[in-house]
Design a protein around this motif. Structure first.
Motif, PDB file in Angstrom:
ATOM      1  N   ASP A 161       3.906   6.925  16.462  1.00 21.10           N
ATOM      2  CA  ASP A 161       2.795   5.841  16.921  1.00 21.10           C
ATOM      3  C   ASP A 161       1.716   6.529  16.824  1.00 21.10           C
ATOM      4  OD1 ASP A 161       2.998   8.223  18.567  1.00 21.10           O
ATOM      5  OD2 ASP A 161       3.373   7.333  20.488  1.00 21.10           O
ATOM      6  N   LEU A 186       5.929  -5.051  28.017  1.00 15.56           N
ATOM      7  CA  LEU A 186       5.032  -3.868  28.107  1.00 15.56           C
ATOM      8  C   LEU A 186       4.169  -4.145  29.399  1.00 15.56           C
ATOM      9  CD1 LEU A 186       4.120  -3.670  24.403  1.00 15.56           C
ATOM     10  CD2 LEU A 186       5.687  -2.072  25.720  1.00 15.56           C
ATOM     11  N   GLU A 211       6.430  -0.178  21.702  1.00 16.04           N
ATOM     12  CA  GLU A 211       5.584  -0.622  20.819  1.00 16.04           C
ATOM     13  C   GLU A 211       5.810   0.114  19.446  1.00 16.04           C
ATOM     14  OE1 GLU A 211       1.658   0.092  23.955  1.00 16.04           O
ATOM     15  OE2 GLU A 211       2.302   1.672  22.868  1.00 16.04           O
TER      16      GLU A 211
END
Length: 882
Positions: free
Chosen positions: A511, A834, A860
């Motif tokens: 990420d 989210l 994500e």
């Protein structure tokens, strides 16, 4: 129960303290504690009277205590306890008792005992009388209700779960790992029930009113979280193991031969571990106790001499037992027995070194399993464990192996893939660096020096370095004191029979790829480089280097998959590895396949190279490798959206693997190894989920037979076939599953049915399953039903759980609540989830937010990766179809 067995401890607390070498010094400032450093326990005498029917108990505790400075207060841990009396006496119990005022602080989980005046340093006896709660989830003393295997009537058993900070729910105590002491436990219980604890029974007194008082032998010096008490209608089977130790399996009455495999495999482990650690198991007995139920936090617990394991793991119910469940039984038991040394005999000083318990027990579990069952290919499992750890360790929300722990909630969250699987992977890497003999010599020295004591990680590194592993501590510090996953970038060229290999170290992240590329963490990375069939070359990479290696051929930087790092190969190297894939060792086939898939998912390379390697694995490879390959094709299939793309992948998988399934047959054969049986199950599940007609037809045929014979599916593939049918269940099939669940008298079989009721594709049936979870019918399986719904309908399950939060929290252990709710959303592909998770995070205490952060980060990353992966997989399939 055992009675009158020889033991290492004497029957009085004072003498036991001397035998165990109890220290009477305050904790050093370097060791964390929630308590003032004014006192420590030497010995506990605990006497409890449980009232199982009303979920209450009363108790008295006497604590032989060493006070280090003049004070008027003592502070102990206590949760959900109410005190009726407290007093302080001289150590010998003589003289005038000093009354103590009690003040409970629920938030701090302490009770402060205050005397009318200050008292001098010295040894004292603290007497306390109190009452507590019997919980319905696995925290402290808890109850499990289950159907009697003989009558089907509901009965109740009592058990304890004290790790990490829940012994304080059973008795007031210094409830931290460094406050080791000896324990005498007694309980007044129904005369017709079996009482259990860490040590054998010392004596029983018939009280003449349908009850008896059971007294257990004095324990060795140990941490409070290892204390155990159990009570119920149980049966025990036992046999002798090495060094005079008696091992036993305790199970609900009526279990019969379901305990046989667990007992037969438990006994040899004692001798194996005695020999490996160089210190004999010090208690006279070791029971493994089956609890009918389940937890969202744990599956088994290593209480010293009285391991607790949920029945679904420990017992072999012939209705649903499979090769996979037998493997889980064995490895779980090997893990908990390893803890009798790593964790119980030698204990981490504080929870920030939890990995010293869990990482080493995981590593030793694999070693023992491979020793006794080489045909299982247990060492290959470390690849899957490494992948689980790296998946978590490559997110910004990760943490070091040795992590700072401050609060109870942080302690509960520390039981994760970093502590277990990364711990095991790092240990395997360090063992390879040191050499097996040097490593083992260091472990033996560590055990001998620190038995009955507490340690930090550096104590272990010092022992192994002292045995000859020069330089190990620096490497260990790099991998345990800083988080993250090293990335080794490789480019090779061969000329004149020699390979020039250029290596550069970076950092792998799911990420924050650009951020770590600009400023990567640095590690000293042990490599085991293999070129073709040449002998491996060991090297420690720091930054970058170029190696001149003899021979030409496919180059594997992480030979034997012994290193904790990812390798990003050049396109030319990947192509050569794909051409030579069939000739590589199974563990390298598995490691390359999994490593390259993860690199593609994180965006370090296209998915094409990963699929090239996957396609190059032969259908007749090692069954563990083939099982993983089939599963990887199934994951790729699930990513696709168009029917044309799904058809291409389905045709590829059917052409390659349906002949394998046909050769193996629909049913398990007597000659099958565990690995082969697991492969059959994976083939049925994956090909069935892809819609392969003959697999679906066989599943429907078998399920239809349940209408006339509830036992028609019994056997090692029952769970596999039920999962396949349940996923696509009609309302009539769902109702049949519900009926089977409600009428089964087998705890494990009931759990199997209830879980499948939730894992359905039809949303209307999923809603019925959610309603069932709150009806009370499913008992301890209720939370699992909601989790099962989340596999197919994550948004539905998450919204339901939040809307019914108070009711759902009652179904989940206190220790698991922080991760449970967020975990329901983890499979979601809806960006709207989210926002819901961030709302949950904002309403959650800071020390409980990490599990939510991990789920947010994972979703994500999937939302970014999946469209890219989907497009690239589809493109690769179109090229393959030409």
């Amino acid at each position: 129960m055992l009675a009158g067995c020889a033991t290492t401890a004497t029957s009085t607390g004072a003498d036991t303290a001397a035998v165990a070498g109890l220290t009477t010094q305050p904790l050093p400032a370097s060791v964390n504690t929630d308590l003032p450093r004014t006192a420590r326990p030497l010995h506990y005498t605990i006497d409890v009277i449980p009232d199982a029917a009303n979920l209450r108990f009363v108790g008295t505790t006497t604590i032989d205590t060493e006070v280090f400075e003049r004070t008027s207060t003592l502070v102990l841990h206590a949760v959900d306890l109410t005190f009726s009396s407290a007093r302080l006496l001289p150590a010998d119990g003589s003289g005038t008792a000093i009354p103590l005022r009690t003040r409970v602080d629920p938030q701090a989980q302490t009770v402060t005992l205050t005397a009318p005046r200050a008292f001098d340093p010295g040894r004292y006896r603290v007497d306390l009388s109190y009452a507590g709660i019997i919980n319905t989830q696995a925290n402290g003393l808890f109850a499990l209700d289950y159907p009697d295997k003989r009558t089907g009537q509901q009965v109740r058993g009592l058990f304890t779960q004290f790790e990490a900070p829940d012994a304080r729910r059973f008795a007031p105590m210094f409830d931290e790992p460094s406050y080791k002491a000896t324990f005498d436990l007694a309980a007044t219980v129904p005369s017709n029930q079996m009482a259990l604890s860490n040590m054998p029974v010392a004596g029983e007194q018939d009280l003449g009113n349908g009850t008896k008082r059971v007294t257990f032998r004095t324990s060795p010096k140990m941490s409070s979280y290892l204390l155990f008490f159990g009570l119920g209608d149980f049966e025990r089977v036992a046999k002798q193991a090495a060094a005079g130790v008696e091992v036993g399996i305790v199970a609900p009455t009526g279990s019969g031969t379901q305990s046989t495999y667990a007992l037969d495999t438990l006994a040899p482990m004692i001798g194996f571990y005695n020999d490996y650690f160089g210190v004999n198991y010090p208690l006279p007995k070791l029971d493994n106790i089956a609890g009918p139920g389940e937890s969202q936090f744990f599956g088994a617990m290593e209480n010293w001499g009285a391991v607790f394991t949920f029945e679904r793991i420990l017992l072999e119910d012939p209705a649903v037992a499979s090769a996979a469940s037998r493997q889980q039984l064995y490895t779980t038991q090997a893990h908990e027995v390893a803890h009798q040394w790593f964790g119980n005999l030698v204990t981490m000083a504080w929870w920030d070194d939890l990995w010293l318990n869990e990482g080493f027990a995981s590593w030793m579990e694999t070693k023992a399993t491979d020793h006794f069952n080489p045909q299982w290919h247990a060492l290959l499992s470390r690849v899957g464990g490494r992948e689980a750890a790296m998946s978590l360790d490559s997110l910004v929300s990760t943490h070091p192996v040795v992590q700072p722990i401050r609060t109870v909630s942080e302690t509960n969250q520390a039981f994760d893939a970093i502590a277990y699987q990364k711990g095991e992977a790092v240990i395997a890497m360090l063992e390879a660096f040191a050499g097996e003999d040097v490593w083992r010599q260091g472990i033996r020295g560590y055990m001998a020096e620190h038995q009955y004591g507490n340690t930090v990680s550096d104590d272990l590194w010092a022992a192994v370095e002292g045995a000859g592993a020069t330089g190990l501590t620096d490497i260990a510090h790099d991998f345990t004191r800083q988080p993250g996953v090293p990335l080794v970038m490789a480019e090779a060229a061969c000329a004149n029979g020699r390979t020039s290999l250029s290596l550069t170290q970076g950092e792998f992240s799911r990420d924050r790829r650009e951020a770590v590329a600009a400023n990567p963490t640095r590690w000293r990375v042990p490599l085991n480089v293999q070129v073709g069939t040449a002998a491996p070359v060991r090297e420690v990479l720091q930054g970058q280097t170029t190696l001149a290696l003899p021979g030409c051929g496919p180059v594997i930087v992480n030979g034997g998959q012994l290193g904790y790092f990812r390798t990003l190969y050049s396109a030319r190297m990947i192509a050569e590895l794909a051409r030579g894939m069939a000739r590589l060792q199974p563990i390298n086939q598995l490691g390359l396949m999994r490593d390259n898939w993860s690199l593609a998912q994180a965006g370090y390379q296209p998915v094409g190279p990963a699929l090239d390697l996957l396609a190059a694995i032969p259908a007749d490879a090692n069954p563990v490798v083939t099982e993983s390959a089939v599963s990887r094709w199934g994951a790729a299939y699930d990513l696709l959206e168009t029917e044309a793309d799904k058809t291409r992948l389905r045709n590829l998988a059917i052409a390659k693997y349906l002949p394998v399934l046909r050769r193996m047959g629909w049913q398990q054969r007597p000659a099958d190894t565990v690995a082969e049986a697991n492969l059959r199950s994976e083939l049925i599940a994956t090909l069935g989920n892809m819609g392969e007609p003959t697999v679906l037809a066989e599943g429907n045929r078998l399920f239809a037979a349940l209408a006339s014979d509830p036992k028609a599916l019994d056997g090692p593939l029952k769970s596999t076939w039920l999962s396949l049918t349940a996923r696509n269940a009609t309302p009539q099939q769902w109702e049949r599953l519900a009926q089977l669940a409600a009428t089964s008298t087998s705890t494990v079989e009931r759990q199997t049915y209830y879980q499948r009721l939730g894992a359905v594709a039809d949303e209307a049936l999923a809603r019925r399953a959610l309603a069932l979870a709150l009806s009370g019918e499913a008992g301890t399986s209720s939370a699992r039903i909601i989790s099962a719904v989340a596999t197919e309908h994550p948004e539905l399950a998450y919204d339901f759980a939040i809307e019914n939060r108070a009711a759902v929290e009652k179904l989940v252990d206190n220790s698991a609540r922080a991760r449970y709710f967020a975990g329901l959303a983890s499979a979601s592909q809806d960006p709207a989830i989210l926002g819901k998770l961030r709302t949950l995070r904002a309403a959650t205490p800071a020390d409980e937010q990490v599990p939510i952060d991990r789920v947010i980060g994972g979703i994500e990353q999937q939302l970014e990766a999946n469209p890219r992966m989907r497009e690239q997989i589809a493109g690769w399939l179109r090229l393959e179809a030409r």
